[in-house]
Design a protein around this motif. Structure first.
Motif, PDB file in Angstrom:
ATOM      1  N   SER B   8      -4.551   4.386  13.279  1.00 44.10           N
ATOM      2  CA  SER B   8      -5.939   4.972  13.483  1.00 44.10           C
ATOM      3  C   SER B   8      -6.967   4.042  13.591  1.00 44.10           C
ATOM      4  CB  SER B   8      -6.162   6.190  12.386  1.00 44.10           C
ATOM      5  OG  SER B   8      -6.744   5.729  11.378  1.00 44.10           O
ATOM      6  N   ALA B   9      -8.178   4.354  13.925  1.00 46.13           N
ATOM      7  CA  ALA B   9      -9.076   3.461  14.294  1.00 46.13           C
ATOM      8  C   ALA B   9      -9.473   3.094  13.085  1.00 46.13           C
ATOM      9  CB  ALA B   9     -10.320   4.351  14.871  1.00 46.13           C
ATOM     10  N   GLY B  10      -9.551   3.534  11.840  1.00 48.84           N
ATOM     11  CA  GLY B  10      -9.760   2.849  10.522  1.00 48.84           C
ATOM     12  C   GLY B  10      -8.693   2.411   9.737  1.00 48.84           C
ATOM     13  N   LEU B 166      -2.755   4.191  -0.717  1.00 48.26           N
ATOM     14  CA  LEU B 166      -3.491   4.229  -1.929  1.00 48.26           C
ATOM     15  C   LEU B 166      -5.143   4.736  -1.392  1.00 48.26           C
ATOM     16  CD1 LEU B 166      -2.552   1.388  -4.355  1.00 48.26           C
ATOM     17  CD2 LEU B 166      -2.422   3.820  -4.830  1.00 48.26           C
ATOM     18  N   GLY B 167      -5.478   4.460  -0.397  1.00 51.11           N
ATOM     19  CA  GLY B 167      -6.621   4.827   0.295  1.00 51.11           C
ATOM     20  C   GLY B 167      -7.588   3.784  -0.197  1.00 51.11           C
ATOM     21  N   ARG B 168      -7.273   2.546  -0.590  1.00 48.49           N
ATOM     22  CA  ARG B 168      -8.373   1.658  -1.004  1.00 48.49           C
ATOM     23  C   ARG B 168      -7.712   0.270  -1.052  1.00 48.49           C
ATOM     24  NH1 ARG B 168      -6.646  -0.064  -6.031  1.00 48.49           N
ATOM     25  NH2 ARG B 168      -5.141   1.335  -7.020  1.00 48.49           N
ATOM     26  N   ARG B 169      -8.469  -0.698  -0.919  1.00 48.81           N
ATOM     27  CA  ARG B 169      -8.392  -2.005  -0.731  1.00 48.81           C
ATOM     28  C   ARG B 169      -7.828  -2.528  -1.813  1.00 48.81           C
ATOM     29  NH1 ARG B 169      -7.431  -1.949   3.902  1.00 48.81           N
ATOM     30  NH2 ARG B 169      -9.109  -1.678   5.569  1.00 48.81           N
ATOM     31  N   LEU B 170      -6.737  -3.621  -1.634  1.00 48.85           N
ATOM     32  CA  LEU B 170      -6.275  -4.256  -2.811  1.00 48.85           C
ATOM     33  C   LEU B 170      -6.419  -5.861  -2.716  1.00 48.85           C
ATOM     34  CD1 LEU B 170      -2.861  -2.576  -2.867  1.00 48.85           C
ATOM     35  CD2 LEU B 170      -4.798  -2.255  -4.400  1.00 48.85           C
TER      36      LEU B 170
END
Lengths: 232, 232
Positions: B8-10, B166-170
């Motif tokens: 997806s775009a994001g 997770l929907g977040r950066r690591l």
């Protein structure tokens, strides 16, 4: 399926209650406690009810383990949704004493060490093998031993529970380091004193415990604020 | 329940296939794919069959997630034993293309991003919430991302899968350190080349994978030696 740690000559051993079958199939054989799901009863409630009816035992939190549904596992088609819990030996003893005092102790129940099981009815030996594998996979320094310990415990007591489940010795220094790094233990100001040098008492972090039950969380039982969680 | 990562775009997003119900209750609503257990069919086989019949999808290894059995979850008493698997987007695309070529693509199927679900039939939104919670609890640097990666992958690709779940950066350096210490990755002699500097390709240690399935292990599918394992 209820596991407890029973004292024995060579250290504590894992044990579980079995129920002798009073009708066919497998009449006279030992089996895991259980029963049929009622039409107006949820799965968790059925697990608690059938456990109490067959063994007289109650557990503050029974956790769903796995559903077994092979076509040929009984003479008719039966799917068993298995629940489990850990109970301390003193909880088992207290429940047993209460039933003896009330004169309603269940018949046809016996405890067996997991290493010394008879040939059980149906696929129940395989179900126990699976449960033990899950239990041993999860144990490490995790909260899994919680259900077999008092509210406050020393790191040596925690290690001994883990050793009993795993069936092997753990290095005390490594175990202490991992347990302290786990983020799930809260040191208290109290110490266990006795024949050894005083050892600090710890307790589990209840906030972590409840958060880990996730979307299936139910309000904790009012008479026992900390559910005995086996794994998530 | 089948999860995939969809571009997806994001960045990639978790998505799953839904099936539109063609009869009551909840006619016209979207629901998880599923169906009834046949009398002569094991649970695993029923999960594979109903997935294929409703969505046209096959997965090399479907894992039992949980049994849902609240009394009021349907208009009649229904216990749903839910299975799940992870499938790569290219596997999904290839299976879809094969059905299109054969003219037997199933109707009434649509994929939805997990963050953009409609109101589903029954308790299916709650079941997905539970599955996502389990997925996110297990992901860390573990094998859980395996089912969403090709056989060989870079540590950056592994991290990106984990980030999407997770929907977040690591943190890349922390992630690399943990992944390398996990004992489950085998470095290859090959590198991914392209617009960035070459990155080493890794693969999962299949021996660890199979051992972790424990007593429920079945022989791996002959056409896909590595089952897609979500957790033990």
């Amino acid at each position: 399926m209820i596991f407890t740690l029973r004292p024995s000559a060579g250290g504590a051993v894992l044990a579980l209650p079995l129920v002798r079958r009073t009708r066919d199939p497998f009449q006279g054989h030992w089996a895991l406690p259980g029963g049929w799901l009622d039409a107006a009863e949820g799965l968790d409630a059925a697990a608690s009810r059938t456990l109490a009816e067959t063994t007289g035992l109650t557990a503050s939190y029974l956790e769903q383990l796995y559903a077994f549904g092979d076509v040929d596992r009984s003479t008719t088609r039966v799917v068993s949704i298995v629940y489990w819990a850990l109970l301390r030996q003193d909880e088992v003893d207290a429940q047993r004493a209460a039933h003896d005092a009330a004169g309603d102790a269940p018949e046809n129940v016996a405890w067996s060490a997991v290493e010394d099981l008879p040939a059980l009815a149906f696929d129940h030996n395989q179900i126990i093998t699976y449960a033990l594998w899950r239990l041993r996979n999860k144990v490490g320094y995790s909260r899994i031993a919680h259900g077999l310990l008092p509210d406050e415990f020393t790191l040596a007591e925690l290690r001994e529970v883990n050793e009993s489940i795993l069936g092997r010795r753990l290095d005390p220094a490594n175990f202490r380091r991992q347990a302290e790094a786990s983020g799930t233990l809260i040191p208290t100001d109290r110490f266990r004193t006795g024949s050894h040098r005083p050892a600090r008492l710890y307790r589990y972090d209840v906030a972590v415990e409840l958060a880990e039950r996730g979307p299936l969380s139910a309000p904790p039982e009012s008479d026992h604020p900390v559910p005995h969680r086996i794994e998530e």
